[in-house]
Scaffold this motif. Structure first.
Motif, PDB file in Angstrom:
ATOM      1  N   SER A 166      -2.836  -4.111 -13.286  1.00  0.00           N
ATOM      2  CA  SER A 166      -3.218  -3.376 -11.889  1.00  0.00           C
ATOM      3  C   SER A 166      -2.725  -3.939 -10.675  1.00  0.00           C
ATOM      4  N   GLY A 167      -2.893  -5.188 -10.665  1.00  0.00           N
ATOM      5  CA  GLY A 167      -2.513  -6.027  -9.300  1.00  0.00           C
ATOM      6  C   GLY A 167      -0.963  -5.868  -9.056  1.00  0.00           C
ATOM      7  N   ASP A 168      -0.218  -6.065 -10.083  1.00  0.00           N
ATOM      8  CA  ASP A 168       1.207  -6.059  -9.827  1.00  0.00           C
ATOM      9  C   ASP A 168       1.727  -4.725  -9.370  1.00  0.00           C
ATOM     10  N   LEU A 169       0.922  -3.655 -10.127  1.00  0.00           N
ATOM     11  CA  LEU A 169       1.228  -2.127  -9.866  1.00  0.00           C
ATOM     12  C   LEU A 169       0.787  -1.957  -8.670  1.00  0.00           C
ATOM     13  N   MET A 170      -0.164  -2.315  -8.091  1.00  0.00           N
ATOM     14  CA  MET A 170      -0.710  -1.890  -6.702  1.00  0.00           C
ATOM     15  C   MET A 170       0.522  -2.410  -5.623  1.00  0.00           C
ATOM     16  N   LEU A 194      -7.003   3.227   0.143  1.00  0.00           N
ATOM     17  CA  LEU A 194      -6.513   1.910   0.311  1.00  0.00           C
ATOM     18  C   LEU A 194      -4.977   1.637   0.943  1.00  0.00           C
ATOM     19  N   ASN A 195      -4.985   0.903   2.036  1.00  0.00           N
ATOM     20  CA  ASN A 195      -3.740   0.861   2.783  1.00  0.00           C
ATOM     21  C   ASN A 195      -2.798   1.823   2.885  1.00  0.00           C
ATOM     22  N   ASN A 196      -3.680   3.044   3.170  1.00  0.00           N
ATOM     23  CA  ASN A 196      -2.983   4.241   3.671  1.00  0.00           C
ATOM     24  C   ASN A 196      -2.142   5.120   2.227  1.00  0.00           C
TER      25      ASN A 196
END
Length: 268
Positions: A166-170, A194-196
């Motif tokens: 999920s981190g890499d995808l985010m 989150l972040n627009n």
């Protein structure tokens, strides 16, 4: 040009709690709503068996007769080598849909892993996603859909089914200016920003696999000039509750979500 998009997931044909009455209600509501597009965010079956896919086919054909549809698989669809049936009987496992009249592009990904509840996108799909996002003009809304959630959802218990990557995808989603992410999986509708980037989850539309006081539901997105309205629709009655409301504008050739309202559906 106004557009109406249905976000549907987790119908689970073959599950012991599956309700044919809720399915009938859903089809009647969608026929009345007359949406321009339906996005199915995974878990059409309970266990990925061939007979479950066969049972779902009539439903799939009815939805396709009502509107344009796109489908991605969920973790239940991937059980028992079920992705073979998904691809042969339902749809390819990823897609790109562009609506130039309403100025948005939707990209679908397969996050399902065989015989486990968690999922991942994987490096190959991430590379493909980056290439597809790079083709989209900055003044067009970018929407990505896949089954698993990427950030925690209230009222769903212990977090153990999130995407492994999920981190890499985010990072890819936010770096490439994705505006909306549509997920299913936890059977609890929710909206975060989150972040627009709006992260919108749909619930289960046709089963009794419900947490807490939640009810069977799906999401309806109304896209109009300069605004997006997100309705939570109760499958039992067709009643609607506004989950979120956004104003959108293009500034310096980039699409921006300028203001928003989120209405909580949770009691924590």
């Amino acid at each position: 040009m106004a557009k109406k998009i249905i976000q549907l997931s987790d119908v689970h044909f073959g599950d012991i709690t599956f309700s044919h009455q809720l399915k009938s209600n859903l089809l009647n509501q969608l026929e009345e709503a007359n949406p321009d597009l339906l996005i199915f965010a995974g878990d059409i079956t309970a266990s990925g068996f061939h007979h479950e896919y066969q049972e779902a086919l009539e439903f799939v054909d009815e939805l396709k007769s009502l509107t344009k549809t796109h489908w991605v698989p969920g973790n239940h669809d991937a059980r028992n080598v079920g992705l073979v049936h998904f691809q042969n009987m339902i749809s390819p496992r990823k897609f790109v849909h562009t609506d130039k009249n309403s100025n948005f592009t939707i990209i679908g990904l397969d996050s399902a892993e065989a015989d486990v509840s968690h999922g991942q996108i994987g490096r190959d799909q991430m590379d493909w996603l980056k290439a597809e996002l790079a083709k989209i003009p900055e003044d067009r809304a970018k929407v990505v859909t896949f089954h698993h959630h990427i950030i925690p959802i209230p009222q769903t218990g212990r977090e153990r089914n999130i995407l492994l990557d999920s981190g890499d995808l985010m990072h890819i989603l936010t770096e490439n200016g994705v505006d909306f992410v549509l997920n299913g999986h936890k059977h609890v509708p929710n909206v975060w920003m989150l972040n627009n980037m709006v992260v919108l989850n749909s619930g289960t539309a046709t089963t009794g696999k419900l947490r807490g006081n939640m009810y069977a539901s799906y999401n309806e997105l109304e896209i109009k000039d300069g605004e997006v309205l997100v309705n939570l629709v109760k499958t039992e009655t067709g009643s609607k509750k506004v989950m979120a409301h956004y104003s959108v504008e293009v500034r310096d050739e980039s699409l921006l979500i300028q203001s928003y309202t989120h209405n909580s559906i949770h009691q924590v």
